[in-house]
Scaffold this motif. Sequence first.
Motif, PDB file in Angstrom:
ATOM      1  N   LEU A  45       0.830  -1.207   0.000  1.00 41.96           N
ATOM      2  CA  LEU A  45       0.000   0.000   0.000  1.00 41.96           C
ATOM      3  C   LEU A  45       0.862   1.254   0.000  1.00 41.96           C
ATOM      4  CD1 LEU A  45      -2.841  -0.995   2.502  1.00 41.96           C
ATOM      5  CD2 LEU A  45      -3.062  -0.644   0.031  1.00 41.96           C
ATOM      6  N   GLU A  46       1.936   1.211   0.788  1.00 43.02           N
ATOM      7  CA  GLU A  46       2.846   2.356   0.859  1.00 43.02           C
ATOM      8  C   GLU A  46       3.518   2.586  -0.491  1.00 43.02           C
ATOM      9  OE1 GLU A  46       6.945   2.274   2.756  1.00 43.02           O
ATOM     10  OE2 GLU A  46       5.775   3.294   4.315  1.00 43.02           O
ATOM     11  N   ASN A  47       3.956   1.494  -1.131  1.00 44.02           N
ATOM     12  CA  ASN A  47       4.573   1.603  -2.451  1.00 44.02           C
ATOM     13  C   ASN A  47       3.600   2.180  -3.465  1.00 44.02           C
ATOM     14  OD1 ASN A  47       7.282   0.863  -2.417  1.00 44.02           O
ATOM     15  ND2 ASN A  47       6.827  -1.320  -2.447  1.00 44.02           N
ATOM     16  N   ASP A  48       2.389   1.640  -3.459  1.00 43.82           N
ATOM     17  CA  ASP A  48       1.376   2.093  -4.408  1.00 43.82           C
ATOM     18  C   ASP A  48       1.094   3.581  -4.213  1.00 43.82           C
ATOM     19  OD1 ASP A  48      -0.733   1.244  -6.438  1.00 43.82           O
ATOM     20  OD2 ASP A  48      -1.967   2.237  -4.929  1.00 43.82           O
ATOM     21  N   THR A  49       0.960   3.991  -2.967  1.00 42.92           N
ATOM     22  CA  THR A  49       0.672   5.400  -2.661  1.00 42.92           C
ATOM     23  C   THR A  49       1.802   6.312  -3.117  1.00 42.92           C
ATOM     24  OG1 THR A  49      -0.681   4.777  -0.747  1.00 42.92           O
ATOM     25  CG2 THR A  49       0.158   7.031  -0.815  1.00 42.92           C
ATOM     26  N   GLU A  50       3.032   5.908  -2.830  1.00 40.50           N
ATOM     27  CA  GLU A  50       4.174   6.749  -3.201  1.00 40.50           C
ATOM     28  C   GLU A  50       4.387   6.788  -4.710  1.00 40.50           C
ATOM     29  OE1 GLU A  50       7.859   6.534  -1.245  1.00 40.50           O
ATOM     30  OE2 GLU A  50       7.043   7.186   0.680  1.00 40.50           O
ATOM     31  N   LEU A  51       4.205   5.665  -5.389  1.00 40.49           N
ATOM     32  CA  LEU A  51       4.357   5.648  -6.847  1.00 40.49           C
ATOM     33  C   LEU A  51       3.331   6.563  -7.507  1.00 40.49           C
ATOM     34  CD1 LEU A  51       5.035   1.855  -7.505  1.00 40.49           C
ATOM     35  CD2 LEU A  51       6.696   3.707  -7.579  1.00 40.49           C
ATOM     36  N   ARG A  52       2.101   6.529  -7.000  1.00 38.51           N
ATOM     37  CA  ARG A  52       1.061   7.397  -7.550  1.00 38.51           C
ATOM     38  C   ARG A  52       1.364   8.872  -7.244  1.00 38.51           C
ATOM     39  NH1 ARG A  52      -2.991   4.493  -9.594  1.00 38.51           N
ATOM     40  NH2 ARG A  52      -3.130   2.307  -8.953  1.00 38.51           N
ATOM     41  N   ALA A  53       1.922   9.119  -6.075  1.00 37.42           N
ATOM     42  CA  ALA A  53       2.288  10.495  -5.719  1.00 37.42           C
ATOM     43  C   ALA A  53       3.389  11.012  -6.637  1.00 37.42           C
ATOM     44  CB  ALA A  53       2.739  10.549  -4.262  1.00 37.42           C
ATOM     45  N   ILE A  54       4.358  10.152  -6.969  1.00 43.53           N
ATOM     46  CA  ILE A  54       5.439  10.545  -7.875  1.00 43.53           C
ATOM     47  C   ILE A  54       4.885  10.819  -9.274  1.00 43.53           C
ATOM     48  CG2 ILE A  54       7.548   9.738  -9.018  1.00 43.53           C
ATOM     49  CD1 ILE A  54       8.121   8.141  -6.404  1.00 43.53           C
ATOM     50  N   ALA A  55       3.977   9.958  -9.736  1.00 40.57           N
ATOM     51  CA  ALA A  55       3.350  10.173 -11.047  1.00 40.57           C
ATOM     52  C   ALA A  55       2.584  11.491 -11.058  1.00 40.57           C
ATOM     53  CB  ALA A  55       2.423   9.001 -11.376  1.00 40.57           C
ATOM     54  N   ASP A  56       1.833  11.768  -9.988  1.00 39.65           N
ATOM     55  CA  ASP A  56       1.082  13.028  -9.887  1.00 39.65           C
ATOM     56  C   ASP A  56       2.016  14.228  -9.912  1.00 39.65           C
ATOM     57  OD1 ASP A  56      -1.285  11.655  -9.740  1.00 39.65           O
ATOM     58  OD2 ASP A  56      -1.494  11.816  -7.564  1.00 39.65           O
ATOM     59  N   ALA A  57       3.174  14.088  -9.265  1.00 41.76           N
ATOM     60  CA  ALA A  57       4.144  15.186  -9.243  1.00 41.76           C
ATOM     61  C   ALA A  57       4.673  15.468 -10.653  1.00 41.76           C
ATOM     62  CB  ALA A  57       5.299  14.843  -8.297  1.00 41.76           C
ATOM     63  N   ASN A  93       9.940  19.604  -5.028  1.00 45.17           N
ATOM     64  CA  ASN A  93       8.932  20.201  -4.153  1.00 45.17           C
ATOM     65  C   ASN A  93       7.589  19.491  -4.297  1.00 45.17           C
ATOM     66  OD1 ASN A  93       7.849  22.380  -2.386  1.00 45.17           O
ATOM     67  ND2 ASN A  93       6.711  22.907  -4.226  1.00 45.17           N
ATOM     68  N   TYR A  94       7.199  19.203  -5.541  1.00 47.55           N
ATOM     69  CA  TYR A  94       5.924  18.506  -5.759  1.00 47.55           C
ATOM     70  C   TYR A  94       5.958  17.100  -5.172  1.00 47.55           C
ATOM     71  CZ  TYR A  94       4.801  22.258  -9.059  1.00 47.55           C
ATOM     72  OH  TYR A  94       4.546  23.477  -9.640  1.00 47.55           O
ATOM     73  N   VAL A  95       7.072  16.394  -5.359  1.00 44.86           N
ATOM     74  CA  VAL A  95       7.190  15.034  -4.835  1.00 44.86           C
ATOM     75  C   VAL A  95       7.120  15.033  -3.316  1.00 44.86           C
ATOM     76  CG1 VAL A  95       8.761  13.074  -4.548  1.00 44.86           C
ATOM     77  CG2 VAL A  95       8.481  14.120  -6.801  1.00 44.86           C
ATOM     78  N   GLU A  96       7.908  15.891  -2.692  1.00 47.05           N
ATOM     79  CA  GLU A  96       7.990  15.874  -1.233  1.00 47.05           C
ATOM     80  C   GLU A  96       6.702  16.323  -0.564  1.00 47.05           C
ATOM     81  OE1 GLU A  96      11.555  18.043  -0.268  1.00 47.05           O
ATOM     82  OE2 GLU A  96      12.852  16.368  -0.888  1.00 47.05           O
ATOM     83  N   SER A  97       5.968  17.212  -1.210  1.00 47.88           N
ATOM     84  CA  SER A  97       4.692  17.647  -0.632  1.00 47.88           C
ATOM     85  C   SER A  97       3.640  16.538  -0.704  1.00 47.88           C
ATOM     86  CB  SER A  97       4.173  18.894  -1.359  1.00 47.88           C
ATOM     87  OG  SER A  97       3.840  18.596  -2.707  1.00 47.88           O
ATOM     88  N   ARG A  98       3.858  15.574  -1.607  1.00 44.34           N
ATOM     89  CA  ARG A  98       2.887  14.485  -1.766  1.00 44.34           C
ATOM     90  C   ARG A  98       3.295  13.218  -1.015  1.00 44.34           C
ATOM     91  NH1 ARG A  98       2.195  17.891  -5.823  1.00 44.34           N
ATOM     92  NH2 ARG A  98       0.285  17.881  -7.069  1.00 44.34           N
ATOM     93  N   THR A  99       4.600  12.951  -0.920  1.00 50.65           N
ATOM     94  CA  THR A  99       5.057  11.703  -0.309  1.00 50.65           C
ATOM     95  C   THR A  99       5.458  11.855   1.152  1.00 50.65           C
ATOM     96  OG1 THR A  99       7.370  12.073  -0.949  1.00 50.65           O
ATOM     97  CG2 THR A  99       5.952  10.899  -2.528  1.00 50.65           C
ATOM     98  N   GLN A 100       5.723  13.094   1.587  1.00 47.24           N
ATOM     99  CA  GLN A 100       6.201  13.348   2.945  1.00 47.24           C
ATOM    100  C   GLN A 100       7.539  12.662   3.207  1.00 47.24           C
ATOM    101  OE1 GLN A 100       4.418  15.599   4.833  1.00 47.24           O
ATOM    102  NE2 GLN A 100       3.296  15.729   2.902  1.00 47.24           N
ATOM    103  N   ARG A 101       8.290  12.386   2.146  1.00 51.44           N
ATOM    104  CA  ARG A 101       9.667  11.890   2.260  1.00 51.44           C
ATOM    105  C   ARG A 101      10.533  12.739   1.346  1.00 51.44           C
ATOM    106  NH1 ARG A 101      11.694   6.068   1.817  1.00 51.44           N
ATOM    107  NH2 ARG A 101      10.611   5.932  -0.178  1.00 51.44           N
ATOM    108  N   THR A 102      11.827  12.759   1.608  1.00 55.66           N
ATOM    109  CA  THR A 102      12.701  13.510   0.718  1.00 55.66           C
ATOM    110  C   THR A 102      12.697  12.848  -0.656  1.00 55.66           C
ATOM    111  OG1 THR A 102      14.695  12.250   1.228  1.00 55.66           O
ATOM    112  CG2 THR A 102      14.191  14.139   2.652  1.00 55.66           C
TER     113      THR A 102
END
Length: 334
Positions: A45-57, A93-102
């Motif tokens: 779930l964490e992977n899926d969420t972060e991958l989608r956040a990166i795509a959105d960024a 900036n877009y990635v970090e605001s969505r993933t809450q990781r560097t």
Amino acid sequence: MNYRQSHGFSLIEVLVAITILAIAASASSGLINQIAGFYKIERDLENDTELRAIADAHVKYASVHNSGAILSAFTEGDCYSCAIDTTNAALVNYVESRTQRTAKLSNYDSSSVKNVRGLMLDATTYQASLNLPSAINLILEYRAAVVVQTNCPKSSTCDTDESWKTPAYTQTGWVPNSTIEKAVPFNNLEILQGLASSSVERVILVQQKIREYKHELVLANNADVNINFLPVSTHPSTPDYTGSDPTVNGGCINGWYDLGSANVNVLSIVGLEASYGLTLFGGSIEYCADFDLTAVDASTADTAPHVGALRINRFISRGASPDVSNNNNILFPI
């Protein structure tokens, strides 16, 4: 002396103890497996969420900073075809605001081995038409991409020189392979549709301003004054198109002017900023102060009725200038 004290545990007691230990071990094993299962679900779930956040960024970056174009993969240090270019401040900036990781950490999953996350851009350029009320048959050329989770640990051989890529991994078959565990596809078509619509709105505003300028001059003059009141550039360095042949110049007498050029001041004459001389993709918006699409000879006579026109390249997402012949242009009569 008591028998139990002198000889230790009885056989029955040993068997009971073994049985209890076996039951405890079985329960413990089940619990461990259950915990491991829960951990895997949580990681997935964490992977899926972060991958989608990166795509959105990436989509956000394309929309705001890159004229709708999707970025290519980035390689740094131990990571080939990384999902995130950590030197790109806006994307970071877009990635970090969505993933809450560097962003640097988000180029890898949260496992101890830091499995690499990658980005693949489909080599194919796809086309889609966009029909707006004032601009029929605009063509958008869009790209598809995918953010992937590989099982290649950081610095491993399978993460060398994009070795986890496969030519079959295209938009028609976004499926994980033996090295790619998860994939999140995305494209920039919706972004291009929005930019194209806004670009056409920009052309319509220029069209309206030029009409208003002409109308004010018509009203300020006598009815029998029959001259062309459409604005012409007064900049001292404006190109001189006098005598241009309309039959080879897209029906324009005296030539098409690039409204985005520093040597053409038509926009300032009608009260608009220079930015209105370009589409949002960077393509030129051109203007003709005496236009006759049906011109069949090389006459350069500026005769009534006086009609102007604006034009853009219908392959709008290319950011290209209009065709000289108008074969691939959208025309906006004035």
